[in-house]
Design a protein around this motif. Structure first.
Motif, PDB file in Angstrom:
ATOM      1  N   TRP A   1     -10.992 -10.646  24.045  1.00  0.00           N
ATOM      2  CA  TRP A   1     -10.191  -9.487  23.632  1.00  0.00           C
ATOM      3  C   TRP A   1     -10.734  -8.883  22.346  1.00  0.00           C
ATOM      4  CZ3 TRP A   1      -6.958  -6.639  26.329  1.00  0.00           C
ATOM      5  CH2 TRP A   1      -6.287  -7.203  27.410  1.00  0.00           C
TER       6      TRP A   1
ATOM      7  N   ARG B   1      -0.305  -2.728  20.221  1.00  0.00           N
ATOM      8  CA  ARG B   1      -0.625  -3.500  19.011  1.00  0.00           C
ATOM      9  C   ARG B   1      -0.525  -2.625  17.768  1.00  0.00           C
ATOM     10  NH1 ARG B   1      -3.988  -7.971  18.471  1.00  0.00           N
ATOM     11  NH2 ARG B   1      -5.492  -6.747  17.301  1.00  0.00           N
TER      12      ARG B   1
ATOM     13  N   ARG C   1      -3.998  -1.699  23.203  1.00  0.00           N
ATOM     14  CA  ARG C   1      -4.366  -1.193  21.863  1.00  0.00           C
ATOM     15  C   ARG C   1      -3.213  -0.419  21.241  1.00  0.00           C
ATOM     16  NH1 ARG C   1      -9.291   1.299  23.691  1.00  0.00           N
ATOM     17  NH2 ARG C   1     -10.836  -0.348  23.624  1.00  0.00           N
TER      18      ARG C   1
ATOM     19  N   LEU D   1     -10.807  -4.802  21.569  1.00  0.00           N
ATOM     20  CA  LEU D   1      -9.654  -4.206  20.878  1.00  0.00           C
ATOM     21  C   LEU D   1     -10.070  -3.539  19.567  1.00  0.00           C
ATOM     22  CD1 LEU D   1      -6.835  -6.834  21.507  1.00  0.00           C
ATOM     23  CD2 LEU D   1      -7.223  -4.653  22.659  1.00  0.00           C
TER      24      LEU D   1
END
Ligand code: EPU
Length: 325
Positions: free
Chosen positions: A321, A299, A296, A325
């Motif tokens: 995912w 990203r 997380r 996420l």
């Protein structure tokens, strides 16, 4: 679902598992393994995660078919575990039947008179390369350092060193979740970067591979050594699941994460490798939650620093995912 409604639902699920085990055990060959609550972390390269509700290693195609049919009849979810090198197992484990083609039956390597090679889905890529090198078959060298099996490499269209699995595939034998076996020629399959659509819904049993050429074993070995050297220099040795994100088109996830200043970033015992930023390494006691937390963070940072959305390459076993996420 309310808390009160959940308990009977859980009990009903447990009853189905009991029924599954009761009916399937007697149908399998004595060599098949069937185990409740088998820990999956040790069966993966990342070494995190909880147990499989039921874990099975079929020893024959008929074992596999019976497991699939019995699970299907009771509507119990089925997951396939390869060599666990591209997987994160959730800490809570997987409430499903986890199948592994680990038995020797699935590890065949057979040179055919027409020059093609049959490789069982359970054969390790390392062994495929070793056996191909010995037999003087060129074209598999790029697979040598990928810590996976033939089945996993087909499922992910695994790649390295400028090649990917389907470069050498002619035909894949699959078993559907209903237990039917079919041979799929490559031209009938939908394959892309780290993707093979047909193997989302079916299990690869093995594949017919086509070597690129014949060559002296020593020449093939030399090429493998070049790749090995490159890998050792550019990738970490600690437990990991390989590259964690796909490379975005025309870009490198590792470079983007590195340039966003994330090398060494850490959640619990999960750490962005200082050697290659697209690897999350397990410093010892990482949990799946640590890894998801770090995914997380990465990203978010790469999105704000570079405006790029990175998509995970590794699979989150039994989950999507997008749900975490
Ligand atoms: N780079 C950085 N910093 C880093 C890592 C990489 O600047 O921390 C730069 C490198 O210097 C290079 C570029 O990024 O210029 C690409 O790096 P690399 O050559 O290591 O290749 P990659 O694209 O990161 C891909 C595959 C690997 C495969 C290697 C070698 C993906 C997501 N990764 O990595 O596959 O081993 O090529 O061929 O496609 C995997 O799929 O799990 C995997 C490890």
């Amino acid at each position: 679902m309310s808390a009160a409604a959940k308990i009977p639902a859980l009990e009903a699920r447990e009853a189905r598992w009991t029924e599954f085990l009761g009916s399937v055990r007697a149908q399998l060959t004595p060599e098949a393994k069937l185990q409740e609550r088998e820990m999956l972390g040790p069966r993966t390269t990342m070494r995190v995660g909880g147990p499989a509700r039921v874990y099975a290693e079929p020893a024959t195609p008929e074992d596999l078919r019976r497991l699939l049919v019995a699970a299907g009849q009771l509507q119990l979810p089925v997951r396939l575990l390869g060599r666990g090198s591209n997987l994160i197992i959730p800490d809570a484990g997987v409430d499903g039947l986890v199948l592994s083609l680990n038995h020797a039956h699935w590890q065949q390597f057979e040179a055919r008179p027409d020059g093609r090679v049959w490789a069982g889905a359970g054969l390790r890529l390392k062994n495929l390369c070793g056996l191909a090198t010995k037999a003087g078959f060129k074209g598999f060298e790029f697979l040598e350092g990928i810590p996976g099996s033939v089945g996993g490499a087909l499922r992910m269209n695994a790649g390295a060193m400028g090649g990917w699995m389907f470069d050498v595939v002619e035909e894949v034998r699959v078993m559907s979740l209903a237990g039917e076996v079919r041979d799929l020629p490559k031209a009938a399959m939908h394959v892309a970067y780290r993707h093979c659509a047909e193997l989302h819904e079916a299990i690869a049993l093995g594949a017919l591979l086509r070597p690129a050429a014949s060559a002296e074993s020593a020449d093939i070995r030399r090429q493998i050594d070049v790749y090995q050297k490159k890998r050792v220099e550019s990738q970490p040795r600690e437990p990991s699941a390989g590259c964690i994100f796909k490379n975005p088109p025309g870009n490198s996830a590792g470079r983007l994460i590195d340039e966003s200043g994330l090398k060494g970033a850490r959640v619990g015992d999960a750490e962005v490798s200082a050697v290659h930023a697209n690897f999350i390494i397990n410093r010892g006691r990482a949990t799946s939650a640590d890894i998801i937390g770090l995914v997380r963070q990465i990203r978010a940072r790469v999105k704000s620093a570079r405006g790029v959305d990175l998509e995970p390459e590794v699979l989150l076993f039994g989950q999507e995912w997008r749900d975490v996420l």
